[in-house]
Design a protein around this motif. Structure first.
Motif, PDB file in Angstrom:
ATOM      1  N   VAL A  93       0.861  -1.183   0.000  1.00  0.00           N
ATOM      2  CA  VAL A  93       0.000   0.000   0.000  1.00  0.00           C
ATOM      3  C   VAL A  93       0.898   1.234   0.000  1.00  0.00           C
ATOM      4  O   VAL A  93       1.777   1.374   0.868  1.00  0.00           O
ATOM      5  N   LEU A  94       0.677   2.110  -0.972  1.00  0.00           N
ATOM      6  CA  LEU A  94       1.420   3.367  -1.063  1.00  0.00           C
ATOM      7  C   LEU A  94       0.507   4.506  -0.630  1.00  0.00           C
ATOM      8  O   LEU A  94      -0.581   4.678  -1.183  1.00  0.00           O
ATOM      9  N   LEU A  95       0.941   5.264   0.365  1.00  0.00           N
ATOM     10  CA  LEU A  95       0.184   6.411   0.846  1.00  0.00           C
ATOM     11  C   LEU A  95       1.054   7.651   0.718  1.00  0.00           C
ATOM     12  O   LEU A  95       2.177   7.698   1.253  1.00  0.00           O
ATOM     13  N   SER A  96       0.559   8.657   0.006  1.00  0.00           N
ATOM     14  CA  SER A  96       1.281   9.917  -0.141  1.00  0.00           C
ATOM     15  C   SER A  96       0.348  11.075   0.182  1.00  0.00           C
ATOM     16  O   SER A  96      -0.854  11.003  -0.095  1.00  0.00           O
ATOM     17  N   VAL A  97       0.915  12.120   0.771  1.00  0.00           N
ATOM     18  CA  VAL A  97       0.126  13.296   1.135  1.00  0.00           C
ATOM     19  C   VAL A  97       0.883  14.556   0.733  1.00  0.00           C
ATOM     20  O   VAL A  97       2.097  14.538   0.492  1.00  0.00           O
ATOM     21  N   ALA A  98       0.144  15.661   0.691  1.00  0.00           N
ATOM     22  CA  ALA A  98       0.774  16.951   0.428  1.00  0.00           C
ATOM     23  C   ALA A  98       1.381  17.533   1.706  1.00  0.00           C
ATOM     24  O   ALA A  98       2.412  18.206   1.659  1.00  0.00           O
ATOM     25  N   ARG A  99       0.741  17.248   2.848  1.00  0.00           N
ATOM     26  CA  ARG A  99       1.208  17.819   4.111  1.00  0.00           C
ATOM     27  C   ARG A  99       1.071  16.799   5.233  1.00  0.00           C
ATOM     28  O   ARG A  99       0.138  15.992   5.242  1.00  0.00           O
ATOM     29  N   GLN A 100       2.006  16.864   6.198  1.00  0.00           N
ATOM     30  CA  GLN A 100       1.925  16.071   7.418  1.00  0.00           C
ATOM     31  C   GLN A 100       2.034  17.014   8.611  1.00  0.00           C
ATOM     32  O   GLN A 100       2.892  17.892   8.623  1.00  0.00           O
ATOM     33  N   SER A 101       1.180  16.800   9.599  1.00  0.00           N
ATOM     34  CA  SER A 101       1.209  17.659  10.780  1.00  0.00           C
ATOM     35  C   SER A 101       2.014  17.050  11.921  1.00  0.00           C
ATOM     36  O   SER A 101       2.328  17.743  12.901  1.00  0.00           O
ATOM     37  N   ALA A 102       2.342  15.768  11.835  1.00  0.00           N
ATOM     38  CA  ALA A 102       3.074  15.105  12.924  1.00  0.00           C
ATOM     39  C   ALA A 102       4.124  14.158  12.360  1.00  0.00           C
ATOM     40  O   ALA A 102       4.274  13.025  12.813  1.00  0.00           O
ATOM     41  N   ALA A 103       4.874  14.637  11.365  1.00  0.00           N
ATOM     42  CA  ALA A 103       5.902  13.804  10.754  1.00  0.00           C
ATOM     43  C   ALA A 103       7.033  13.552  11.741  1.00  0.00           C
ATOM     44  O   ALA A 103       7.380  14.404  12.552  1.00  0.00           O
TER      45      ALA A 103
END
Length: 281
Positions: free
Chosen positions: A54-64
């Protein structure tokens, strides 16, 4: 996340990614924002071990997060994704090699795209002599004890020309483009291709290590190693003093082999290589 004709937020093309990863049977999920892509996939792996990648990508992370729970600092545009999959057999025996295999795969994709990339042991993505990103591998198990691994990648795409950011180990921060526009600006196809190529290269590296043995990772690492054959420095766990040795590659557990005046030492993944001249903390 708004989607039109498979293009999400003018950033990523989900359908193109699915096609590029079809041979792996991978599922693709793109979102605008989440706390941490690693945490999201870890939660899924705890509920039920991954039967397919499963590949999950986001534009922003708030708790990386980075290694040892450090906050991952984003200073400009970034490529953010995690890959969840069933824990490879070699990962049971040598979990430290997972991040290294993934890192070598990412470096190869970046070099093929024309970037001056390398891997600083154990999990830092190096571009143009500075840290442009990192890899975080985490293992979880479901209620039946089946293992999954989540491999997260955070890569700086842009940084301002006048930035003065350094890591806690004293290394300057870098990006694919410093003081320049993003190589992916208004080009979701290129951004998607880079993301897909990285995920595919990582999955291929894991398969190769399974089929041919972890020796493939040990053989591939020196070419990607940012400090191969060069002096490296680290903080000695016992004395707290700065120690020095020559980088001689990794062993079958993913530990860094360093040649010192007293002989060869093996540095574990909890050790950080520091910039002796860069104000490391």
């Amino acid at each position: 996340m708004e989607e039109k004709d498979g293009v999400i937020g003018a950033l990523l093309d989900r359908r193109a990614a699915e096609e590029g990863l079809r041979r792996f049977g991978a599922e693709v999920d793109f979102r605008w924002e989440t706390g941490s892509t690693n945490d999201d996939l870890k939660a899924a792996g705890k509920r039920r071990a991954f039967g397919h990648p499963v590949l999950l990508s986001v534009a922003r992370q708030s708790a990386a997060r980075g290694t040892r729970g450090r906050q991952w600092r984003r200073l400009g545009d970034a490529l953010l994704f995690s890959l969840g999959l069933a824990l490879p057999q070699f990962g049971h025996r040598a979990p430290g090699l997972i991040s290294i295999a993934a890192g070598v795969a990412v470096v190869r994709v970046l070099r093929a795209a024309g970037f001056d990339a390398a891997l600083k042991w154990p999990n830092d993505i190096w571009v143009s002599g500075g840290k442009a990103g990192g890899i975080l591998s985490e293992i979880v198990r479901d209620a039946e004890g089946r293992g999954s691994v989540v491999v997260g990648v955070g890569l700086n795409v842009t940084l301002p020309a006048d930035h003065a950011a350094v890591t806690t180990s004293g290394w300057r921060m870098s990006a694919l483009a410093v003081g320049e526009k993003s190589p992916f600006e208004n080009d979701p196809a290129r951004r998607t291709a880079m993301l897909t190529d990285m995920a595919a290269a990582m999955l291929t590296a894991f398969r190769r290590a399974e089929d041919e043995g972890v020796e493939t990772v040990l053989q591939d690492f020196p070419d990607a190693d940012a400090f191969a054959g060069r002096s490296v420095f680290w903080q000695d766990a016992g004395s707290g003093m700065l120690a020095e040795g020559v980088d001689r590659g990794v062993d079958a557990d993913g530990r860094l082999r360093v040649e010192t005046e007293e002989g060869e030492l093996l540095l574990g993944g909890g050790t950080s290589l520091v910039n002796a001249a860069g104000g490391w903390m």
